[in-house]
Design a protein around this motif. Structure first.
Motif, PDB file in Angstrom:
ATOM      1  N   ASP A 310       0.807  -1.214   0.000  1.00  0.00           N
ATOM      2  CA  ASP A 310       0.000   0.000   0.000  1.00  0.00           C
ATOM      3  C   ASP A 310       0.841   1.265   0.000  1.00  0.00           C
ATOM      4  O   ASP A 310       0.335   2.354  -0.276  1.00  0.00           O
ATOM      5  N   ASP A 311       2.131   1.128   0.340  1.00  0.00           N
ATOM      6  CA  ASP A 311       3.001   2.300   0.395  1.00  0.00           C
ATOM      7  C   ASP A 311       4.452   1.854   0.241  1.00  0.00           C
ATOM      8  O   ASP A 311       4.754   0.661   0.089  1.00  0.00           O
ATOM      9  N   ALA A 312       5.360   2.833   0.285  1.00  0.00           N
ATOM     10  CA  ALA A 312       6.778   2.546   0.072  1.00  0.00           C
ATOM     11  C   ALA A 312       7.357   1.642   1.155  1.00  0.00           C
ATOM     12  O   ALA A 312       8.245   0.817   0.882  1.00  0.00           O
ATOM     13  N   GLU A 313       6.871   1.763   2.375  1.00  0.00           N
ATOM     14  CA  GLU A 313       7.358   0.902   3.454  1.00  0.00           C
ATOM     15  C   GLU A 313       6.986  -0.555   3.181  1.00  0.00           C
ATOM     16  O   GLU A 313       7.800  -1.467   3.362  1.00  0.00           O
ATOM     17  N   ASP A 314       5.743  -0.779   2.729  1.00  0.00           N
ATOM     18  CA  ASP A 314       5.330  -2.132   2.346  1.00  0.00           C
ATOM     19  C   ASP A 314       6.208  -2.650   1.217  1.00  0.00           C
ATOM     20  O   ASP A 314       6.643  -3.812   1.218  1.00  0.00           O
ATOM     21  N   ALA A 315       6.441  -1.801   0.235  1.00  0.00           N
ATOM     22  CA  ALA A 315       7.226  -2.208  -0.931  1.00  0.00           C
ATOM     23  C   ALA A 315       8.637  -2.606  -0.536  1.00  0.00           C
ATOM     24  O   ALA A 315       9.188  -3.597  -1.044  1.00  0.00           O
ATOM     25  N   GLU A 316       9.237  -1.865   0.382  1.00  0.00           N
ATOM     26  CA  GLU A 316      10.602  -2.211   0.807  1.00  0.00           C
ATOM     27  C   GLU A 316      10.614  -3.544   1.545  1.00  0.00           C
ATOM     28  O   GLU A 316      11.543  -4.346   1.385  1.00  0.00           O
ATOM     29  N   ARG A 317       9.573  -3.805   2.325  1.00  0.00           N
ATOM     30  CA  ARG A 317       9.493  -5.095   3.034  1.00  0.00           C
ATOM     31  C   ARG A 317       9.460  -6.254   2.031  1.00  0.00           C
ATOM     32  O   ARG A 317      10.172  -7.247   2.181  1.00  0.00           O
ATOM     33  N   VAL A 318       8.634  -6.120   0.991  1.00  0.00           N
ATOM     34  CA  VAL A 318       8.537  -7.176  -0.004  1.00  0.00           C
ATOM     35  C   VAL A 318       9.829  -7.278  -0.814  1.00  0.00           C
ATOM     36  O   VAL A 318      10.284  -8.379  -1.155  1.00  0.00           O
ATOM     37  N   ALA A 319      10.452  -6.142  -1.095  1.00  0.00           N
ATOM     38  CA  ALA A 319      11.724  -6.156  -1.822  1.00  0.00           C
ATOM     39  C   ALA A 319      12.793  -6.882  -1.019  1.00  0.00           C
ATOM     40  O   ALA A 319      13.624  -7.614  -1.584  1.00  0.00           O
ATOM     41  N   ARG A 320      12.796  -6.711   0.293  1.00  0.00           N
ATOM     42  CA  ARG A 320      13.765  -7.420   1.141  1.00  0.00           C
ATOM     43  C   ARG A 320      13.503  -8.928   1.102  1.00  0.00           C
ATOM     44  O   ARG A 320      14.449  -9.728   1.107  1.00  0.00           O
ATOM     45  N   ALA A 321      12.244  -9.302   1.046  1.00  0.00           N
ATOM     46  CA  ALA A 321      11.921 -10.727   0.912  1.00  0.00           C
ATOM     47  C   ALA A 321      12.418 -11.264  -0.433  1.00  0.00           C
ATOM     48  O   ALA A 321      12.893 -12.394  -0.510  1.00  0.00           O
ATOM     49  N   CYS A 322      12.325 -10.441  -1.473  1.00  0.00           N
ATOM     50  CA  CYS A 322      12.852 -10.847  -2.787  1.00  0.00           C
ATOM     51  C   CYS A 322      14.364 -11.026  -2.728  1.00  0.00           C
ATOM     52  O   CYS A 322      14.909 -11.999  -3.292  1.00  0.00           O
ATOM     53  N   ARG A 323      15.034 -10.113  -2.058  1.00  0.00           N
ATOM     54  CA  ARG A 323      16.489 -10.239  -1.908  1.00  0.00           C
ATOM     55  C   ARG A 323      16.840 -11.534  -1.178  1.00  0.00           C
ATOM     56  O   ARG A 323      17.770 -12.254  -1.584  1.00  0.00           O
ATOM     57  N   GLU A 324      16.109 -11.830  -0.132  1.00  0.00           N
ATOM     58  CA  GLU A 324      16.337 -13.065   0.622  1.00  0.00           C
ATOM     59  C   GLU A 324      16.081 -14.291  -0.258  1.00  0.00           C
ATOM     60  O   GLU A 324      16.853 -15.255  -0.251  1.00  0.00           O
TER      61      GLU A 324
END
Length: 330
Positions: A310-324
């Motif tokens: 819903d926002d940039a904070e959510d997006a960064e959380r999902v991006a970190r999961a992608c990195r993992e």
């Protein structure tokens, strides 16, 4: 280096927080062009432009379409003129012979500008005018996209999936239509019977795309059929993805889709509308990012997080999961 495959709003929303995880200077975004249309002589590239406007800080993030606070005087005047002149509204396809003559990049997706059926803002229209004019001057769509990216001061490398035309045609109970007519004009209401990527047999990924697909690849929670499907239909793309590390974010939580027509389109082409169906469509993917509430048992590694964006904070959380997840297969 990392490459994102972007279409619709799913991957662009993920990119909203990706810069905190993936260095923008080492990030390439390949934009879907199957949704592109020519309206009134101007080539509109919706999926590429969403990334372009977002990277330039001007995207209307309420709609994830167009430029924020844009005026629509030209669009409104087009509607007024059609009404005053007794002309029918859109979508108004150009005649069949006009679909395959003239500007080759616009094949199979050409609409009249009379009472245009897609709302295009005035500043937005300036982008399409510039793009089309540069194409008419002889530049490739890749070169034009990079010129526009420079004008919007993007810090990532944004490239289209091909310099050749591919049109996403949705076959429905009400007849065949371009995806933009199906989704924008018809609101996704006609029952889907199949989806065709017209022109994909003759289109090729560019050298820039081939190079980008040698890097690690992230597929965000975009529509697997009409956002990512046109790219997968290009010769050599599936094979390239099978040779590199690929992580995909499911746009579903089990059988519930976050937004958009993905479920109807997957069902229409004979795929299960679910995370399991996405995994089946992405046989080349090495790992998946799923929602915490998604208990789907896959045959590949899974990283779970809250995948709602819903926002940039959510997006960064999902991006970190992608990195993992990218680090799991190796």
């Amino acid at each position: 280096m990392v490459t994102f495959l972007a279409g619709g709003t799913g991957t662009p929303k993920l990119l909203d927080g990706a810069a905190g995880v993936f260095d923008p200077a080492e990030t390439t975004v390949v934009g879907n062009t199957g949704d592109d249309v020519e309206i009134g002589g101007h080539l509109v590239c919706p999926d590429v432009d969403t990334v372009l406007f977002h990277g330039g800080g001007v995207l209307d993030t309420e709609r994830w379409w167009g430029i924020a606070d844009d005026t629509t005087e030209t669009h409104e005047e087009l509607a007024r003129l059609a009404d005053a002149g007794g002309l029918d509204g859109g979508p108004r396809y150009l005649p069949d012979e006009a679909q395959i003559t003239g500007r080759e990049i616009a094949r199979w997706r050409r609409f009249s500008g009379v009472a245009e059926f897609m709302e295009i803002g005035d500043r937005d229209r300036a982008v399409h005018l510039t793009r089309t004019s540069l194409l008419d001057e002889g530049r490739s769509l890749t070169a034009v996209t990079r010129t526009l990216a420079e004008a919007f001061d993007l810090d990532i490398d944004l490239i289209p999936m091909s310099d050749d035309p591919v049109a996403t045609i949705v076959h429905t109970e009400d007849g065949s239509m371009h995806f933009q007519e199906y989704w924008v004009a018809q609101r996704g209401e006609p029952a889907v019977e199949d989806v065709e990527f017209r022109g994909s047999d003759a289109a090729t990924p560019t050298d820039a795309v081939r190079a980008a697909l040698r890097d690690e690849v992230v597929i965000g929670p975009s529509n697997p059929i009409t956002s990512i499907g046109p790219m997968l239909a290009l010769d050599g793309v599936r094979e390239a993805l099978a040779e590199t590390t690929v992580v995909a974010v499911s746009p579903f939580v089990e059988d519930r889709v976050f937004s958009g027509p993905a479920a109807d389109l997957m069902r229409g082409v004979g795929r299960e509308p679910s995370t399991a169906g996405v995994a089946d469509a992405y046989q080349f993917a090495d790992a998946f990012v799923l929602d915490d509430a998604d208990g789907t048992d896959l045959d590949r590694p899974v990283v779970r997080t809250d995948t709602r964006i819903d926002d940039a904070e959510d997006a960064e959380r999902v991006a970190r999961a992608c990195r993992e997840a990218l680090e799991v297969p190796g």
